[in-house]
Design an enzyme around this catalytic site. Structure first.
Site, short mmCIF file in Angstrom:
data_model
loop_
_atom_site.label_atom_id
_atom_site.label_comp_id
_atom_site.label_asym_id
_atom_site.label_seq_id
_atom_site.Cartn_x
_atom_site.Cartn_y
_atom_site.Cartn_z
N SER A 10 -4.01 10.94 -8.95
CA SER A 10 -5.24 10.42 -9.55
C SER A 10 -6.48 10.63 -8.70
O SER A 10 -7.59 10.66 -9.21
CB SER A 10 -5.08 8.94 -9.89
OG SER A 10 -4.89 8.19 -8.71
N ARG A 11 -6.31 10.79 -7.38
CA ARG A 11 -7.49 10.88 -6.50
C ARG A 11 -7.24 11.86 -5.36
O ARG A 11 -6.12 12.31 -5.14
CB ARG A 11 -7.82 9.51 -5.90
CG ARG A 11 -8.32 8.52 -6.92
CD ARG A 11 -8.66 7.18 -6.28
NE ARG A 11 -7.54 6.63 -5.54
CZ ARG A 11 -7.66 5.73 -4.56
NH1 ARG A 11 -8.83 5.29 -4.21
NH2 ARG A 11 -6.59 5.27 -3.94
N ASP A 60 5.80 3.77 -9.89
CA ASP A 60 5.77 3.64 -8.43
C ASP A 60 6.87 4.54 -7.89
O ASP A 60 8.06 4.27 -8.11
CB ASP A 60 6.01 2.17 -8.07
CG ASP A 60 6.19 1.95 -6.56
OD1 ASP A 60 6.10 2.93 -5.79
OD2 ASP A 60 6.42 0.79 -6.17
N VAL A 61 6.51 5.60 -7.16
CA VAL A 61 7.52 6.56 -6.68
C VAL A 61 8.57 5.90 -5.79
O VAL A 61 9.71 6.37 -5.69
CB VAL A 61 6.89 7.75 -5.92
CG1 VAL A 61 6.00 8.59 -6.81
CG2 VAL A 61 6.12 7.29 -4.68
N ASN A 89 3.22 14.26 -3.56
CA ASN A 89 1.97 14.00 -2.85
C ASN A 89 1.74 12.51 -2.57
O ASN A 89 0.98 12.18 -1.66
CB ASN A 89 0.80 14.58 -3.67
CG ASN A 89 -0.55 14.15 -3.15
OD1 ASN A 89 -0.98 14.58 -2.08
ND2 ASN A 89 -1.23 13.27 -3.88
N TYR A 154 3.99 6.21 9.50
CA TYR A 154 3.55 7.38 8.70
C TYR A 154 4.12 8.68 9.30
O TYR A 154 4.60 9.55 8.58
CB TYR A 154 2.02 7.40 8.69
CG TYR A 154 1.39 8.39 7.74
CD1 TYR A 154 1.46 8.20 6.35
CD2 TYR A 154 0.69 9.50 8.22
CE1 TYR A 154 0.84 9.09 5.48
CE2 TYR A 154 0.07 10.39 7.35
CZ TYR A 154 0.16 10.19 5.98
OH TYR A 154 -0.45 11.08 5.12
N ALA A 156 6.83 8.96 11.05
CA ALA A 156 8.29 8.96 10.79
C ALA A 156 8.58 9.38 9.35
O ALA A 156 9.48 10.18 9.09
CB ALA A 156 8.87 7.57 11.06
N LYS A 158 6.67 11.17 7.26
CA LYS A 158 6.33 12.57 7.01
C LYS A 158 7.26 13.52 7.76
O LYS A 158 7.62 14.59 7.25
CB LYS A 158 4.86 12.84 7.40
CG LYS A 158 3.86 12.06 6.54
CD LYS A 158 4.00 12.36 5.06
CE LYS A 158 2.86 11.80 4.23
NZ LYS A 158 3.01 12.07 2.80
N ILE A 187 -8.82 15.92 6.38
CA ILE A 187 -9.39 16.42 5.12
C ILE A 187 -10.33 15.34 4.59
O ILE A 187 -10.00 14.14 4.64
CB ILE A 187 -8.27 16.70 4.08
CG1 ILE A 187 -7.18 17.61 4.67
CG2 ILE A 187 -8.86 17.30 2.81
CD1 ILE A 187 -7.60 19.01 5.05
#
Length: 243
Positions: A10-11, A60-61, A89, A154, A156, A158, A187
């Protein structure tokens, strides 16, 4: 109907990826979101502006039951649809030093990124294998490759996806399915808005933050037929910050 699913679409980077897949590859785009329906609808409008079709799909993934219910229901309504591209993503950050990190800050980040990858990819993997074609692209991060202080959770999550990418690539390569990871550095998105860009730019050899469109271009290439001999790779897009 040839489809591409983008989780967290969405963003930010997710939105740019949805637009680019619509524009360049003309897929029917499934825009997954968890809470912000207005933003998801804005992304859908951009996909339609690009001359493609799409729809929004809420789940919710990190919740296996919700993922299965939503994707099963969608699949039953679209028996002729083929999901060829999956872009994992969706991700969240709950930054802080490990010594002060609460259990929920740890588990929610791993649940969204790492479990989310498993839940969504596993739902589609047999279908991809039967079709003998697919593109799986996992969004990771410079944090998952080199580690970042204050982001143990984060990093761990990724790094876990990096390992999963390399392993899954070997399992499915014979069926013309590629599995790659894209690791962005700094980014310009909502997530980096609060950062001190002037100071951080000093760390980046390219002397600037990246743009979401640049990440989307790379993802789009990996999702295309041109990238059929690239698999199991982690491609850094970070202006030279870690190479």
């Amino acid at each position: 109907m040839r489809c591409a699913l983008v989780t967290g679409g969405s963003r930010g980077i997710g939105r740019a990826i949805c637009q680019k897949l619509a524009e360049d590859l003309q897929y029917h785009i499934l825009i997954n979101y968890q809470g912000n329906e207005a933003a998801a609808r804005e992304t859908l409008a951009l996909v339609e502006e690009a001359g493609a079709t799409g729809e929004i799909i809420r789940f919710d993934v990190g919740d296996l039951t919700k993922v299965q219910e939503a994707l099963q229901s969608w699949s039953e309504k679209h028996p002729d649809a083929v999901v060829e591209v999956i872009v994992n993503n969706a991700g969240i950050t709950r930054d802080g030093l490990l010594m002060w990190m609460e259990p929920d800050d740890w588990s929610s980040v791993l649940r969204t990124s790492l479990d989310g990858f498993y839940h969504v990819t596993r739902f589609f993997i047999q279908k991809l294998l039967r079709n003998r074609y697919g593109r799986i692209i996992n969004m990771v991060s410079v944090s998952g490759v080199k580690g970042t202080a204050g982001q143990v959770n984060y990093s761990a999550a990724k790094a876990g996806i990096v390992g999963a990418t390399k392993a899954l690539a070997q399992e499915v390569a014979k069926r013309n399915i590629t599995v790659n990871a894209v690791a962005p550095g700094f980014i310009r998105t909502d997530m980096t808005e609060g950062m001190d860009e002037k100071e951080l730019v000093k760390l980046i050899p390219a002397n600037r933050f990246g743009e979401v469109e640049e990440v989307a271009d790379l993802v789009c290439f990996l999702a295309s037929k041109k990238a059929g001999y690239i698999t199991g790779e982690v491609i850094n897009i970070n202006g030279g910050i870690y190479s």
